[in-house]
Design an enzyme around this catalytic site. Structure first.
Site, PDB file in Angstrom:
ATOM      1  N   PRO A  16       0.585  -1.201   0.126  1.00 32.07           N
ATOM      2  CA  PRO A  16       0.021   0.114   0.236  1.00 32.07           C
ATOM      3  C   PRO A  16       1.046   1.548  -0.143  1.00 32.07           C
ATOM      4  O   PRO A  16       1.930   1.579   1.302  1.00 32.07           O
ATOM      5  CB  PRO A  16      -0.844   0.019   1.792  1.00 32.07           C
ATOM      6  CG  PRO A  16      -0.013  -1.461   2.469  1.00 32.07           C
ATOM      7  CD  PRO A  16       1.164  -1.784   0.750  1.00 32.07           C
ATOM      8  N   MET A  17       0.821   2.320  -0.570  1.00 36.93           N
ATOM      9  CA  MET A  17       1.534   3.726  -0.940  1.00 36.93           C
ATOM     10  C   MET A  17       0.349   4.740  -1.046  1.00 36.93           C
ATOM     11  O   MET A  17      -0.301   4.688  -2.052  1.00 36.93           O
ATOM     12  CB  MET A  17       2.135   3.506  -1.783  1.00 36.93           C
ATOM     13  CG  MET A  17       3.904   2.990  -1.406  1.00 36.93           C
ATOM     14  SD  MET A  17       4.703   2.939  -3.193  1.00 36.93           S
ATOM     15  CE  MET A  17       4.454   1.517  -4.415  1.00 36.93           C
ATOM     16  N   ALA A  18       0.792   5.681  -0.268  1.00 33.57           N
ATOM     17  CA  ALA A  18      -0.454   6.642  -0.067  1.00 33.57           C
ATOM     18  C   ALA A  18      -0.489   7.593  -1.659  1.00 33.57           C
ATOM     19  O   ALA A  18       0.990   7.517  -1.767  1.00 33.57           O
ATOM     20  CB  ALA A  18      -0.531   7.569   1.181  1.00 33.57           C
ATOM     21  N   GLN A  70      -6.357  -1.696   2.993  1.00 34.71           N
ATOM     22  CA  GLN A  70      -6.076  -1.144   4.495  1.00 34.71           C
ATOM     23  C   GLN A  70      -7.105   0.365   4.917  1.00 34.71           C
ATOM     24  O   GLN A  70      -6.912   0.800   3.624  1.00 34.71           O
ATOM     25  CB  GLN A  70      -4.227  -0.710   3.892  1.00 34.71           C
ATOM     26  CG  GLN A  70      -3.551  -0.804   5.243  1.00 34.71           C
ATOM     27  CD  GLN A  70      -1.498  -0.341   5.438  1.00 34.71           C
ATOM     28  OE1 GLN A  70      -2.093   0.910   4.974  1.00 34.71           O
ATOM     29  NE2 GLN A  70      -1.115  -0.840   5.944  1.00 34.71           N
ATOM     30  N   CYS A 101       2.416   2.940   9.608  1.00 36.88           N
ATOM     31  CA  CYS A 101       2.391   4.563   9.630  1.00 36.88           C
ATOM     32  C   CYS A 101       3.200   5.338  10.238  1.00 36.88           C
ATOM     33  O   CYS A 101       2.382   5.501  11.972  1.00 36.88           O
ATOM     34  CB  CYS A 101       1.106   5.030   8.933  1.00 36.88           C
ATOM     35  SG  CYS A 101       1.377   6.897   8.365  1.00 36.88           S
ATOM     36  N   LYS A 141      -0.486  -4.700   8.756  1.00 36.71           N
ATOM     37  CA  LYS A 141       0.906  -3.855   7.898  1.00 36.71           C
ATOM     38  C   LYS A 141       1.847  -3.469   9.611  1.00 36.71           C
ATOM     39  O   LYS A 141       1.097  -2.953  10.059  1.00 36.71           O
ATOM     40  CB  LYS A 141       1.408  -3.395   7.343  1.00 36.71           C
ATOM     41  CG  LYS A 141       1.947  -3.035   6.244  1.00 36.71           C
ATOM     42  CD  LYS A 141       1.958  -2.848   4.737  1.00 36.71           C
ATOM     43  CE  LYS A 141       3.189  -1.731   4.576  1.00 36.71           C
ATOM     44  NZ  LYS A 141       3.608  -1.116   4.684  1.00 36.71           N
ATOM     45  N   ASN A 202       9.090  -7.682   4.278  1.00 35.74           N
ATOM     46  CA  ASN A 202       8.606  -5.925   2.969  1.00 35.74           C
ATOM     47  C   ASN A 202      10.426  -5.289   3.363  1.00 35.74           C
ATOM     48  O   ASN A 202      10.955  -5.737   4.745  1.00 35.74           O
ATOM     49  CB  ASN A 202       7.492  -5.547   3.845  1.00 35.74           C
ATOM     50  CG  ASN A 202       7.301  -3.975   3.333  1.00 35.74           C
ATOM     51  OD1 ASN A 202       7.295  -3.053   3.610  1.00 35.74           O
ATOM     52  ND2 ASN A 202       7.559  -3.914   2.139  1.00 35.74           N
ATOM     53  N   GLY A 203      10.720  -4.312   2.864  1.00 39.67           N
ATOM     54  CA  GLY A 203      11.945  -3.649   2.948  1.00 39.67           C
ATOM     55  C   GLY A 203      13.143  -3.867   2.166  1.00 39.67           C
ATOM     56  O   GLY A 203      13.869  -4.484   2.365  1.00 39.67           O
ATOM     57  N   ASP A 204      12.962  -2.555   1.339  1.00 36.48           N
ATOM     58  CA  ASP A 204      14.630  -2.603   0.333  1.00 36.48           C
ATOM     59  C   ASP A 204      14.431  -3.351  -0.990  1.00 36.48           C
ATOM     60  O   ASP A 204      16.042  -3.744  -0.753  1.00 36.48           O
ATOM     61  CB  ASP A 204      15.235  -2.838   1.720  1.00 36.48           C
ATOM     62  CG  ASP A 204      16.125  -1.796   2.706  1.00 36.48           C
ATOM     63  OD1 ASP A 204      14.875  -0.103   2.207  1.00 36.48           O
ATOM     64  OD2 ASP A 204      16.577  -1.558   3.591  1.00 36.48           O
TER      65      ASP A 204
HETATM   66  C1  LIG Z   1       5.029   6.709  -1.675  1.00 39.05           C
HETATM   67  C2  LIG Z   1       4.829   6.366  -0.075  1.00 39.05           C
HETATM   68  C3  LIG Z   1       3.093   5.606   0.358  1.00 39.05           C
HETATM   69  C4  LIG Z   1       2.872   4.760   1.410  1.00 39.05           C
HETATM   70  N1  LIG Z   1       2.314   4.793   1.789  1.00 39.05           N
HETATM   71  C5  LIG Z   1       1.828   3.936   2.941  1.00 39.05           C
HETATM   72  C6  LIG Z   1       0.382   2.694   3.545  1.00 39.05           C
HETATM   73  O1  LIG Z   1      -0.663   4.176   2.671  1.00 39.05           O
HETATM   74  N2  LIG Z   1       0.021   2.083   4.516  1.00 39.05           N
HETATM   75  C7  LIG Z   1       1.612   1.686   4.388  1.00 39.05           C
HETATM   76  O2  LIG Z   1       0.680   0.362   4.932  1.00 39.05           O
HETATM   77  N3  LIG Z   1       2.489   1.309   3.824  1.00 39.05           N
HETATM   78  C8  LIG Z   1       2.925   2.769   3.554  1.00 39.05           C
HETATM   79  N4  LIG Z   1       3.850   3.454   2.869  1.00 39.05           N
HETATM   80  C9  LIG Z   1       5.432   2.046   3.247  1.00 39.05           C
HETATM   81  C10 LIG Z   1       5.211   1.280   2.116  1.00 39.05           C
HETATM   82  O3  LIG Z   1       3.992  -0.053   2.266  1.00 39.05           O
HETATM   83  C11 LIG Z   1       6.084   0.041   2.471  1.00 39.05           C
HETATM   84  O4  LIG Z   1       6.443  -0.770   3.463  1.00 39.05           O
HETATM   85  C12 LIG Z   1       8.062   0.747   2.891  1.00 39.05           C
HETATM   86  O5  LIG Z   1       8.091   1.870   2.096  1.00 39.05           O
HETATM   87  C13 LIG Z   1       8.820  -0.400   2.432  1.00 39.05           C
HETATM   88  O6  LIG Z   1       9.233  -1.082   1.740  1.00 39.05           O
HETATM   89  P1  LIG Z   1       9.313  -0.977   0.477  1.00 39.05           P
HETATM   90  O7  LIG Z   1      11.721  -0.630   0.892  1.00 39.05           O
HETATM   91  O8  LIG Z   1       9.659  -1.483  -0.496  1.00 39.05           O
HETATM   92  O9  LIG Z   1       9.747   0.481  -0.552  1.00 39.05           O
HETATM   93  C14 LIG Z   1       4.138   3.939   1.854  1.00 39.05           C
HETATM   94  C15 LIG Z   1       5.606   4.490   1.192  1.00 39.05           C
HETATM   95  C16 LIG Z   1       5.914   5.358   0.750  1.00 39.05           C
HETATM   96  C17 LIG Z   1       6.974   5.186  -0.312  1.00 39.05           C
END
Ligand SMILES: Cc1cc2nc3c(=O)[nH]c(=O)nc-3n(C[C@H](O)[C@H](O)[C@H](O)COP(=O)(O)O)c2cc1C
Length: 335
Positions: A16-18, A70, A101, A141, A202-204
């Site tokens: 999920p990404m806002a 979510q 968050c 999450k 999740n992460g990186d």
């Molecule tokens: C632009 C943006 C918006 C995000 N919005 C949410 C969200 O709405 N809900 C959530 O659980 N995590 C959100 N995250 C966190 C990501 O889901 C993820 O946990 C975090 O970026 C680590 O994963 P990555 O290393 O693959 O980026 C957001 C991350 C980014 C970069």
């Protein structure tokens, strides 16, 4: 992999990404092979007030399934009621609770990663959602803890499982860490050993090799990707190919340009001019990277003052790279 009774073909999840994982982007990621996609996080308060903008964030089409919606919130009753409304009106495949968050406005009241400070509240919220979600599996999450000295994810994992959560995604950074340092994958492994429900790491993850390494090093059941999908939804196909022992063709400039048009058309189907302009600026800046003249084209799109201007520029981009522009009333192309 299964989450409750839900079978998942490809255990690679779009995070999920806002501001990013709206309908258009989810459709693209599903068509690229994402096993599950998630909505942006949605406020449970906004849901039960039936705020129209909030409700609009939860619309999805059948081709997006399996999809998770979510939610976040600090009041168990309100979050539970929002789950009930989601079940009755939207019927997604998964309802996910956000305990990750780190934004102060959210955390202050105990929502998002604020819940990591108070595991009793976290249990109350989770139970309330599970009770109201009916047959829809509830997933979590979360981040690892408030700061690097207080990791609660492993303890929380057992509690959440007892509350009826059907899977947990762990982004193993602390709330205070935001995005600094690196995600501690060791904690994903610890969580996997501590619970009997699926764990999604999740992460990186930046590419297919990282995804494979996360599976190997942590024993996780699935992986979830956020930032590396921005401008590169092909990552899902590339991971699938790697899992199947197949090679992946490199993405060409032409692929990127065609994807801009696909994304443009999907955005235009549901957004007004103003939002379309902002969203295309964001996504095109991510797609148009890694080739000569990319900077010049990014600048052109960022300076566009109307969505009509964006469309003219898009046609110019196709002409410049000698790619045929599909006729105007074609559907978003098969990707
Ligand atoms: C632009 C943006 C918006 C995000 N919005 C949410 C969200 O709405 N809900 C959530 O659980 N995590 C959100 N995250 C966190 C990501 O889901 C993820 O946990 C975090 O970026 C680590 O994963 P990555 O290393 O693959 O980026 C957001 C991350 C980014 C970069």
């Amino acid at each position: 992999m299964k989450i409750g009774d839900l079978s998942i073909d490809n255990p690679v999840f779009l995070a999920p990404m806002a501001g990013v994982t709206d309908h258009a982007f989810r459709v693209i990621c599903r068509s690229m092979g994402a096993g599950v996609v998630y909505s942006e996080f949605v406020s449970s308060e906004g849901i039960i007030r039936e705020n129209q903008k909030t409700l609009d964030m939860m619309n999805f089409t059948e081709d997006e399934r399996p999809i998770g919606i979510q939610i976040f919130g600090h009041n168990p009753e309100v979050v539970g009621k929002s789950a009930k409304l989601i079940r009755e009106r939207f019927n997604p495949d998964i309802i996910d609770i956000n305990y990750g968050c780190p934004v102060p406005k959210v955390v202050k009241k105990g929502a998002g990663s604020g819940a990591l400070r108070d595991l009793v509240l976290m249990e109350d919220i989770t139970r309330s959602v599970v009770e109201n979600a009916g047959d829809i599996p509830v997933t979590i999450k979360m981040r690892a803890g408030i700061d690097n000295n207080t990791t609660v994810a492993i303890e929380a994992g057992g509690l959440l499982e007892n509350c009826g959560a059907r899977a947990i995604t762990l982004h193993p950074r602390s709330m205070k860490q935001l995005y600094t340092g690196s995600a501690n994958w060791e904690l994903i492994k610890e969580l996997k050993n501590a619970v009997n429900i699926p764990v999604i790491g999740n992460g990186d993850i930046q590419n297919a090799s990282d995804a494979m390494r996360m599976f190997d090093e942590t024993g996780c059941d699935g992986v979830m990707i956020a930032r590396a999908t921005q401008g590169y939804p092909w990552i899902f196909r590339s991971i699938k190919n790697q899992m199947d022992g197949q090679s992946t063709q490199p993405i060409t400039i032409s692929d990127k340009i065609r994807m801009c048009l696909t994304h443009f058309k999907l955005i235009r189907q549901e957004r007004n001019d103003f939002l379309s302009l902002n969203l295309t600026k964001k996504h095109f800046s991510w797609y148009l990277k890694g080739f000569p003249e990319a900077v010049r084209w990014r600048k052109k799109f960022v300076r566009a003052e109307s969505i009509q201007e964006t469309e003219v520029l898009l046609k110019e981009l196709f002409r410049h790279f000698l790619i045929d522009y599909p006729n105007d009333n074609s559907e978003p192309q098969d990707i």
